[in-house]
Design a protein around this motif. Structure first.
Motif, PDB file in Angstrom:
ATOM      1  N   ASP A 158      22.139  44.510  54.167  1.00 49.19           N
ATOM      2  CA  ASP A 158      23.353  45.430  55.223  1.00 49.19           C
ATOM      3  C   ASP A 158      23.098  47.569  55.079  1.00 49.19           C
ATOM      4  OD1 ASP A 158      23.509  45.150  52.213  1.00 49.19           O
ATOM      5  OD2 ASP A 158      25.567  45.492  52.375  1.00 49.19           O
ATOM      6  N   ILE A 159      21.961  47.401  54.422  1.00 49.72           N
ATOM      7  CA  ILE A 159      21.659  48.158  54.433  1.00 49.72           C
ATOM      8  C   ILE A 159      20.953  49.045  55.280  1.00 49.72           C
ATOM      9  CG2 ILE A 159      20.066  50.218  53.088  1.00 49.72           C
ATOM     10  CD1 ILE A 159      20.396  48.655  51.140  1.00 49.72           C
ATOM     11  N   GLY A 160      20.543  50.503  56.096  1.00 54.11           N
ATOM     12  CA  GLY A 160      20.834  51.105  57.127  1.00 54.11           C
ATOM     13  C   GLY A 160      21.319  50.383  58.540  1.00 54.11           C
ATOM     14  N   ASP A 161      20.794  50.983  59.199  1.00 50.22           N
ATOM     15  CA  ASP A 161      21.219  50.484  60.805  1.00 50.22           C
ATOM     16  C   ASP A 161      20.722  49.173  61.633  1.00 50.22           C
ATOM     17  OD1 ASP A 161      22.035  53.103  60.677  1.00 50.22           O
ATOM     18  OD2 ASP A 161      21.723  54.199  62.422  1.00 50.22           O
ATOM     19  N   ARG A 162      19.504  48.903  60.830  1.00 45.88           N
ATOM     20  CA  ARG A 162      19.405  47.583  61.887  1.00 45.88           C
ATOM     21  C   ARG A 162      17.653  47.467  60.403  1.00 45.88           C
ATOM     22  NH1 ARG A 162      15.136  48.020  64.998  1.00 45.88           N
ATOM     23  NH2 ARG A 162      15.319  50.157  65.712  1.00 45.88           N
ATOM     24  N   GLN A 163      17.516  46.287  60.774  1.00 49.77           N
ATOM     25  CA  GLN A 163      15.457  46.136  59.910  1.00 49.77           C
ATOM     26  C   GLN A 163      14.628  45.514  60.777  1.00 49.77           C
ATOM     27  OE1 GLN A 163      16.688  44.193  56.199  1.00 49.77           O
ATOM     28  NE2 GLN A 163      17.780  45.612  55.520  1.00 49.77           N
ATOM     29  N   SER A 205       8.408  57.104  65.114  1.00 54.09           N
ATOM     30  CA  SER A 205       7.783  56.916  65.354  1.00 54.09           C
ATOM     31  C   SER A 205       7.377  56.437  66.862  1.00 54.09           C
ATOM     32  CB  SER A 205       5.782  57.291  64.894  1.00 54.09           C
ATOM     33  OG  SER A 205       5.964  55.882  65.023  1.00 54.09           O
ATOM     34  N   LEU A 206       6.876  56.512  68.415  1.00 50.91           N
ATOM     35  CA  LEU A 206       6.864  55.612  69.295  1.00 50.91           C
ATOM     36  C   LEU A 206       6.397  54.173  69.128  1.00 50.91           C
ATOM     37  CD1 LEU A 206       4.775  58.055  72.125  1.00 50.91           C
ATOM     38  CD2 LEU A 206       7.570  57.000  71.542  1.00 50.91           C
ATOM     39  N   GLU A 207       5.975  54.713  67.579  1.00 49.69           N
ATOM     40  CA  GLU A 207       6.114  52.647  67.022  1.00 49.69           C
ATOM     41  C   GLU A 207       7.050  51.506  66.813  1.00 49.69           C
ATOM     42  OE1 GLU A 207       2.167  51.942  65.281  1.00 49.69           O
ATOM     43  OE2 GLU A 207       2.857  49.648  66.556  1.00 49.69           O
ATOM     44  N   ASP A 248       3.572  42.461  57.169  1.00 51.51           N
ATOM     45  CA  ASP A 248       3.185  42.952  55.663  1.00 51.51           C
ATOM     46  C   ASP A 248       4.542  44.163  54.870  1.00 51.51           C
ATOM     47  OD1 ASP A 248       3.478  44.437  58.059  1.00 51.51           O
ATOM     48  OD2 ASP A 248       1.368  45.815  57.295  1.00 51.51           O
ATOM     49  N   ARG A 249       5.448  43.725  56.080  1.00 51.16           N
ATOM     50  CA  ARG A 249       6.277  45.220  55.028  1.00 51.16           C
ATOM     51  C   ARG A 249       8.274  45.462  55.791  1.00 51.16           C
ATOM     52  NH1 ARG A 249       4.018  49.351  58.588  1.00 51.16           N
ATOM     53  NH2 ARG A 249       3.640  47.919  60.027  1.00 51.16           N
ATOM     54  N   VAL A 250       8.434  45.715  55.337  1.00 54.39           N
ATOM     55  CA  VAL A 250       9.864  45.452  55.741  1.00 54.39           C
ATOM     56  C   VAL A 250      10.303  46.586  56.184  1.00 54.39           C
ATOM     57  CG1 VAL A 250      12.660  44.563  55.354  1.00 54.39           C
ATOM     58  CG2 VAL A 250      11.093  44.021  54.433  1.00 54.39           C
ATOM     59  N   LEU A 251      10.266  46.793  57.228  1.00 53.33           N
ATOM     60  CA  LEU A 251      10.911  48.514  57.698  1.00 53.33           C
ATOM     61  C   LEU A 251      12.638  48.016  58.080  1.00 53.33           C
ATOM     62  CD1 LEU A 251       8.655  49.114  60.212  1.00 53.33           C
ATOM     63  CD2 LEU A 251       8.420  49.104  58.347  1.00 53.33           C
ATOM     64  N   VAL A 252      12.867  49.533  57.243  1.00 58.20           N
ATOM     65  CA  VAL A 252      14.733  49.755  56.891  1.00 58.20           C
ATOM     66  C   VAL A 252      15.287  50.822  58.106  1.00 58.20           C
ATOM     67  CG1 VAL A 252      16.879  50.341  55.966  1.00 58.20           C
ATOM     68  CG2 VAL A 252      15.128  48.567  55.381  1.00 58.20           C
ATOM     69  N   PHE A 307       8.203  50.595  70.417  1.00 60.16           N
ATOM     70  CA  PHE A 307       7.682  49.983  71.089  1.00 60.16           C
ATOM     71  C   PHE A 307       8.027  48.896  70.221  1.00 60.16           C
ATOM     72  CE2 PHE A 307       4.068  46.638  71.610  1.00 60.16           C
ATOM     73  CZ  PHE A 307       3.880  46.961  73.034  1.00 60.16           C
ATOM     74  N   LEU A 308       7.937  48.935  68.972  1.00 57.68           N
ATOM     75  CA  LEU A 308       8.674  47.276  68.310  1.00 57.68           C
ATOM     76  C   LEU A 308       9.993  46.934  68.353  1.00 57.68           C
ATOM     77  CD1 LEU A 308       7.295  46.153  65.280  1.00 57.68           C
ATOM     78  CD2 LEU A 308       8.379  47.712  64.402  1.00 57.68           C
ATOM     79  N   ARG A 309      10.369  48.233  68.402  1.00 46.82           N
ATOM     80  CA  ARG A 309      12.463  47.670  68.913  1.00 46.82           C
ATOM     81  C   ARG A 309      12.484  46.840  70.416  1.00 46.82           C
ATOM     82  NH1 ARG A 309      18.169  49.805  68.380  1.00 46.82           N
ATOM     83  NH2 ARG A 309      18.130  47.959  68.406  1.00 46.82           N
ATOM     84  N   LEU A 310      11.817  47.464  70.931  1.00 49.07           N
ATOM     85  CA  LEU A 310      11.605  47.556  72.542  1.00 49.07           C
ATOM     86  C   LEU A 310      10.609  46.012  72.788  1.00 49.07           C
ATOM     87  CD1 LEU A 310      10.983  50.425  74.482  1.00 49.07           C
ATOM     88  CD2 LEU A 310      12.829  49.454  74.822  1.00 49.07           C
ATOM     89  N   THR A 311       9.310  45.382  71.982  1.00 48.12           N
ATOM     90  CA  THR A 311       9.207  44.363  72.606  1.00 48.12           C
ATOM     91  C   THR A 311       9.474  43.360  71.430  1.00 48.12           C
ATOM     92  OG1 THR A 311       6.757  45.820  71.152  1.00 48.12           O
ATOM     93  CG2 THR A 311       7.465  45.417  73.721  1.00 48.12           C
TER      94      THR A 311
END
Lengths: 309, 272
Positions: A252-257, A294-296, A262-266, A299-303
């Motif tokens: 529930d932390i942040g808008d989205r994960q 970044s654009l990365e 190798d890592r968790v993006l919040v 891209f991650l979000r879209l694909t």
């Protein structure tokens, strides 16, 4: 009135047998802008560039460059294009200067004029002292600069660059970016492909994100980030194999994960605040990083995948 | 998706007209001149090959075999073989230029990819490269002829016409050689080149007259080298007949086919 677009593509398709490398894209590039195709390997960027370069006939759809049809007017279009291919393809049997002069001759430019321009262009890419050298002993970055100089011998108004800095070290990339930026200042329209988001952010006024032969997003780097991502990103590293479980604890932390191998993006507007909250949950990571989106991330979000695997 | 779509990927350009789309093939020749302007030794070495060939014939076979009778005319064996070797040298040069050298530029250095990004067309590339092979063939033919003359192995002043004959022969072999090269997948495929080249060299009425082949002579007449040898031999003896036009026609047709196939193959390989 604004001039007609330099490049117009509508429903452009390129098939190789049953495989659609480009599956119907619409693109418009205006004169003077710097336009990018961003996407992972196999997204259809190079196929698109080859069609624009008039060395690959479109399977279907409409394509116009300078208002001309590449199928019937390929020669005329190519006369006004500069092309920097993915592989340098320099003429290994000639010296650096001869590479430029002989290339200029393919455009029917008088020999004396070729030599004058070659000297000027080698100065522009800072390789005057290597004019008489063969191509082979040059470093990767130098070869790239020779290729760029060569592509400018016909004074093109449109320059196509297919992955201009792939495989170069950081310093060589910055030298190249600087030269490309100067060309842009002179009014040369740049169209480039890349799978580096930092390159796209540096060089492109506008770009399309491609995946599987389709365009999945379009806009300026800044607007794409605003539309598809948050202001900041918190990157968390946990012990191998525990990402899923940890991510659940802080869901529930942040808008989205995004949970990567190798890592968790919040995704959040305030990375530091989110990190603080993570620590309060007793979910302290091995290491963490707060950065701008970044654009990365776009891209991650879209694909659902990263650009460079 | 709609995989069933019937549109095949045939380029919209009219393919058979490809070979007429040449506007500046001379630029390819110019490139070759740039490449070779520092390697004039290669040209000089062109004199040695004929010198060794001709010496071996003159002091060796010629003395051993003496005179032979061809078409009711008696000539020295050296005079019989020398023109054939001149034609064979033209063939070998053209094959070398149009196979290994072209393959390197096509697949390894990707030269043609970068040339086709400019206003140059596949026909410019095909014609230009073949023209260069011919030009080199011309130089070597002149060298061969001068050596023959210096060794006293020319029979008539008409032998100068052997030069255009050799250029035509070189043109035909270069065109076909380049067309065949476009089908080669790797260097290993070049193993097959000598398998064709050596029999052509030995059995094109090069070392013994066509009559010797008996009922197999029709096969010999399929050899392009045979037609080149016939032309050079006629030039050396100064014997002219309408039949020579047949040899010329054979080589011209072969060259045209080679050129058309090459231009078309370059298009399907490089402009995909």
């Amino acid at each position: 009135m604004a001039a007609a677009p330099l490049i117009t593509a509508r429903g452009l398709v390129k098939r190789f047998g049953d495989f659609a490398a480009v599956a119907g894209i619409d693109v418009e590039v205006e004169s003077g802008e710097s336009f990018g195709f961003l996407g992972p390997n196999g997204a259809g960027k190079s196929s698109t560039m080859r069609m624009i370069g008039c060395v690959s006939p479109p399977t279907s759809g409409e394509l116009r460059i300078f208002g001309l049809d590449p199928v019937t007017d390929g020669r005329e279009i190519r006369a006004r294009l500069g092309v920097v291919p993915q592989q340098d393809q320099l003429d290994a049997e000639l010296t650096v200067e001869e590479n430029l002069v002989v290339y200029g001759r393919y455009f029917d430019i008088p020999r004396a004029e070729c030599r004058r321009r070659a000297a000027e262009l080698l100065d522009f890419v800072q390789l005057t002292d290597r004019a008489g050298s063969k191509v082979d002993p040059l470093s990767g970055g130098m070869k790239r600069r020779v290729t760029i100089a060569r592509s400018l011998i016909n004074e093109p108004s449109l320059l196509l660059l297919d992955e201009p800095t792939t495989g170069l070290d950081p310093q060589a990339r910055h030298v190249l970016w600087d030269r490309l930026y100067r060309l842009k200042q002179r009014g040369v329209t740049l169209v480039l492909t890349t799978h580096y988001m930092d390159e796209a952010e540096q060089l492109c006024d506008r770009l399309v994100v491609m995946d599987g032969g389709r365009i999945v997003a379009e806009g300026s780097p800044r607007s794409l980030i605003q539309q598809h991502s948050t202001r900041e990103v918190l990157e968390l590293r946990y012990a191998p194999g525990t990402n899923e479980e940890r991510a659940h604890a802080i869901a529930d932390i942040g808008d989205r994960q995004e949970v990567l191998p190798d890592r968790v993006l919040v995704y959040t507007h305030d990375g530091e605040a989110a990190l603080h909250e993570v620590h309060e949950r007793d979910a302290a990571p091995i290491s963490s990083l707060v950065r701008r989106s970044s654009l990365e991330d776009v891209f991650l979000r879209l694909t659902g995948r990263t650009l460079v695997d | 998706m709609n995989v069933a779509a019937p549109s095949r990927d045939v380029p919209l350009r009219i393919v058979p007209l490809g070979m007429f789309d040449a506007r500046r093939p001379q630029r390819m020749v110019e490139r070759s001149l740039y490449v070779h302007r520092r390697s004039w030794m290669v040209i000089v070495s062109g004199f040695f090959e004929p010198l060794f060939y001709l010496l071996s014939i003159r002091v060796g076979f010629g003395a051993l075999i003496g005179d032979i009778t061809v078409d009711g005319r008696t000539i020295g064996y050296a005079e019989f073989v020398a023109p054939a070797l001149m034609a064979a040298a033209a063939m070998n040069g053209a094959i070398y230029d149009s196979t290994m050298n072209v393959f390197y530029k096509l697949k390894v250095s990707k030269l043609y990819d970068s040339v086709l990004a400019t206003p140059m067309s596949t026909a410019d590339v095909a014609l230009g490269e073949i023209a260069w092979a011919m030009l080199r063939g011309l130089l070597y033919s002149v060298a061969f002829l001068l050596t023959m003359w210096a060794l006293g192995m020319t029979a008539s002043p008409w032998i100068v016409l052997a030069i255009p004959a050799c250029v035509l022969l070189g043109f035909a072999f270069a065109a076909v050689g380049m067309a065949v090269t476009s089908y080669m997948r790797s260097w290993a495929d070049f193993e097959y080149v000598p398998a064709v080249q050596v029999p052509l060299f030995l059995f094109s009425a090069t070392f013994f007259p066509l009559e010797q082949y008996g009922s197999w002579s029709w096969i010999v007449q399929l050899s392009p080298l045979y037609h080149g040898v016939a032309l050079v031999r006629a030039a050396n003896l100064g014997e002219w007949s309408w039949g020579l036009l047949g040899h010329v026609a054979f080589l011209l047709v072969l060259a045209a086919i080679g050129l058309a196939v090459t231009a078309r193959r370059l298009r399907t390989m490089l402009l995909t």
